[in-house]
Design a protein around this motif. Structure first.
Motif, PDB file in Angstrom:
ATOM      1  N   GLU A 216      -7.317   0.073   8.968  1.00  0.00           N
ATOM      2  CA  GLU A 216      -6.172   0.802   8.423  1.00  0.00           C
ATOM      3  C   GLU A 216      -6.062   2.171   9.065  1.00  0.00           C
ATOM      4  OE1 GLU A 216      -4.485   1.970   4.014  1.00  0.00           O
ATOM      5  OE2 GLU A 216      -6.577   2.441   4.477  1.00  0.00           O
ATOM      6  N   ASN A 217      -4.848   2.565   9.398  1.00  0.00           N
ATOM      7  CA  ASN A 217      -4.530   3.920   9.826  1.00  0.00           C
ATOM      8  C   ASN A 217      -3.378   4.418   8.974  1.00  0.00           C
ATOM      9  OD1 ASN A 217      -6.408   4.428  11.770  1.00  0.00           O
ATOM     10  ND2 ASN A 217      -4.998   4.381  13.497  1.00  0.00           N
ATOM     11  N   LEU A 218      -3.436   5.672   8.568  1.00  0.00           N
ATOM     12  CA  LEU A 218      -2.363   6.277   7.793  1.00  0.00           C
ATOM     13  C   LEU A 218      -1.881   7.533   8.497  1.00  0.00           C
ATOM     14  CD1 LEU A 218      -3.879   6.104   4.185  1.00  0.00           C
ATOM     15  CD2 LEU A 218      -2.357   4.456   5.283  1.00  0.00           C
TER      16      LEU A 218
ATOM     17  N   ASP B 157      -4.494   8.771   0.530  1.00  0.00           N
ATOM     18  CA  ASP B 157      -5.887   8.497   0.877  1.00  0.00           C
ATOM     19  C   ASP B 157      -6.034   7.015   1.204  1.00  0.00           C
ATOM     20  OD1 ASP B 157      -8.652   8.595   1.179  1.00  0.00           O
ATOM     21  OD2 ASP B 157      -8.908   9.935  -0.536  1.00  0.00           O
ATOM     22  N   HIS B 158      -7.185   6.680   1.769  1.00  0.00           N
ATOM     23  CA  HIS B 158      -7.484   5.269   2.015  1.00  0.00           C
ATOM     24  C   HIS B 158      -7.809   4.548   0.712  1.00  0.00           C
ATOM     25  CE1 HIS B 158      -7.327   5.364   6.364  1.00  0.00           C
ATOM     26  NE2 HIS B 158      -8.082   6.442   6.378  1.00  0.00           N
ATOM     27  N   SER B 159      -8.245   5.323  -0.298  1.00  0.00           N
ATOM     28  CA  SER B 159      -8.576   4.742  -1.598  1.00  0.00           C
ATOM     29  C   SER B 159      -7.669   5.329  -2.665  1.00  0.00           C
ATOM     30  CB  SER B 159     -10.040   5.025  -1.960  1.00  0.00           C
ATOM     31  OG  SER B 159     -10.909   4.433  -1.014  1.00  0.00           O
TER      32      SER B 159
ATOM     33  N   THR C 279      -8.121  -0.240  -2.336  1.00  0.00           N
ATOM     34  CA  THR C 279      -8.307  -0.100  -0.890  1.00  0.00           C
ATOM     35  C   THR C 279      -7.348  -1.015  -0.151  1.00  0.00           C
ATOM     36  OG1 THR C 279      -9.966  -1.858  -0.766  1.00  0.00           O
ATOM     37  CG2 THR C 279     -10.770   0.385  -1.209  1.00  0.00           C
ATOM     38  N   ALA C 280      -7.207  -0.760   1.124  1.00  0.00           N
ATOM     39  CA  ALA C 280      -6.315  -1.578   1.949  1.00  0.00           C
ATOM     40  C   ALA C 280      -6.753  -3.035   1.944  1.00  0.00           C
ATOM     41  CB  ALA C 280      -6.293  -1.042   3.377  1.00  0.00           C
TER      42      ALA C 280
ATOM     43  N   LYS D 119       0.843  -1.208   0.000  1.00  0.00           N
ATOM     44  CA  LYS D 119       0.000   0.000   0.000  1.00  0.00           C
ATOM     45  C   LYS D 119       0.872   1.249   0.000  1.00  0.00           C
ATOM     46  CE  LYS D 119      -3.354   2.955   0.566  1.00  0.00           C
ATOM     47  NZ  LYS D 119      -4.400   2.893   1.602  1.00  0.00           N
TER      48      LYS D 119
ATOM     49  N   VAL E  19       2.001   3.366   7.321  1.00  0.00           N
ATOM     50  CA  VAL E  19       0.783   2.590   7.045  1.00  0.00           C
ATOM     51  C   VAL E  19       0.636   1.530   8.126  1.00  0.00           C
ATOM     52  CG1 VAL E  19      -0.432   1.085   5.426  1.00  0.00           C
ATOM     53  CG2 VAL E  19       1.021   2.943   4.557  1.00  0.00           C
TER      54      VAL E  19
END
Length: 270
Positions: free
Chosen positions: A121-123, A96-98, A104-105, A85, A173
């Motif tokens: 998920e955390n970024l 972004d998450h997407s 996506t994750a 990712k 990530v």
């Protein structure tokens, strides 16, 4: 000094552009002194990504231990998915998450063969230490819930430095999961600990501007007063005076420069 009246031509001395330029200088000095490098979050110096990763896992587990939650085990499968990712964000230039094509994750996780009952998920980016990023997550309600969620059993973390939108930054990530009963994943206990999280909601609660928000608020107030003083200069006919015009232009230039400093690499979590 602060009350407009005929004696000061309705331009209080404390709010004239000369004084406001001085306030901007003080604000700029504090911003630099208190860590413009820290918050711009370019490449983390002197710390290996492996060390940073293990520290993040360790500190997260310390937070979990305070509430009696079980520590999380590092899953090499999840760490590999997190790494994929991370590389995808740098390669496709998004934060972004997407991804731009709907990546996506969960796709990265399943592509590694990880079967889960629940995943998260955390970024984070722009942080120069493991302590600062975990603190930011703990200050966000949804991220805190992610870190302390008792349903998660495993974690994978990836840390890397690259360019996003032309700015060099360090990105973190975190992927979390609870493997399905049919899936047996190899577990390794990280040397310094482990960590956790839940699927974050896309909401205003996830938006944070650690430590820079007060500077933006003060800057907005000062800039508004400079514009107001410029309007008063025009009404009084002083805008044709070379002295006043030069001073006003200097205050505007300082405002723009201060905004540029504040806008470079704001640390963020999503």
């Amino acid at each position: 000094m602060i009350v407009p009246h005929r004696g000061n031509a309705f331009r209080p001395h404390a709010f004239r552009h000369g004084s406001l330029s001085f306030y901007l200088f003080i604000l700029m000095t504090f911003q630099v002194a208190l860590g413009v490098t820290f918050y711009s979050g370019p490449e983390v110096k002197g710390v290996s990504t492996l060390q940073l990763k293990n520290e993040i896992i360790d500190i997260t587990n310390q937070q979990r231990a305070k509430l009696g939650s079980e520590p999380l085990y590092e899953s090499q499968t999840l760490s590999q998915a997190a790494s994929k990712k991370l590389s995808d964000m740098f390669r496709k230039n998004y934060w972004d998450h997407s991804g731009p094509n709907g990546e996506t994750a969960w796709q990265f996780i399943t592509n590694e063969g990880y079967e889960y009952e629940i995943a998260g998920e955390n970024l984070a980016r722009g942080f120069s230490s493991s302590q600062s990023v975990v603190k930011a997550w703990m200050n966000s309600p949804t991220h805190k819930e992610n870190l302390l969620n008792s349903r998660f059993q495993e974690i994978g973390v990836a840390v890397g430095t690259g360019k996003i939108h032309g700015a060099t930054t360090t990105v973190i990530v975190q992927l979390f999961g609870r493997p399905s009963t049919e899936f047996i994943a190899p577990k390794t206990t990280a040397t310094l600990g482990e960590s956790a999280t839940i699927i974050p909601d896309v909401s205003i609660e996830n938006v944070t501007l650690p430590s820079k928000a007060p500077y933006f608020i003060v800057w907005t107030l000062i800039f508004g007063l400079i514009i107001l003083d410029g309007i008063m200069l025009r009404k009084l006919g002083l805008d044709v005076s070379p002295k006043h015009l030069k001073s006003f232009r200097i205050s505007i230039a300082m405002s723009i420069f201060m905004l540029a400093i504040l806008s470079v690499g704001v640390a963020a979590i999503i």
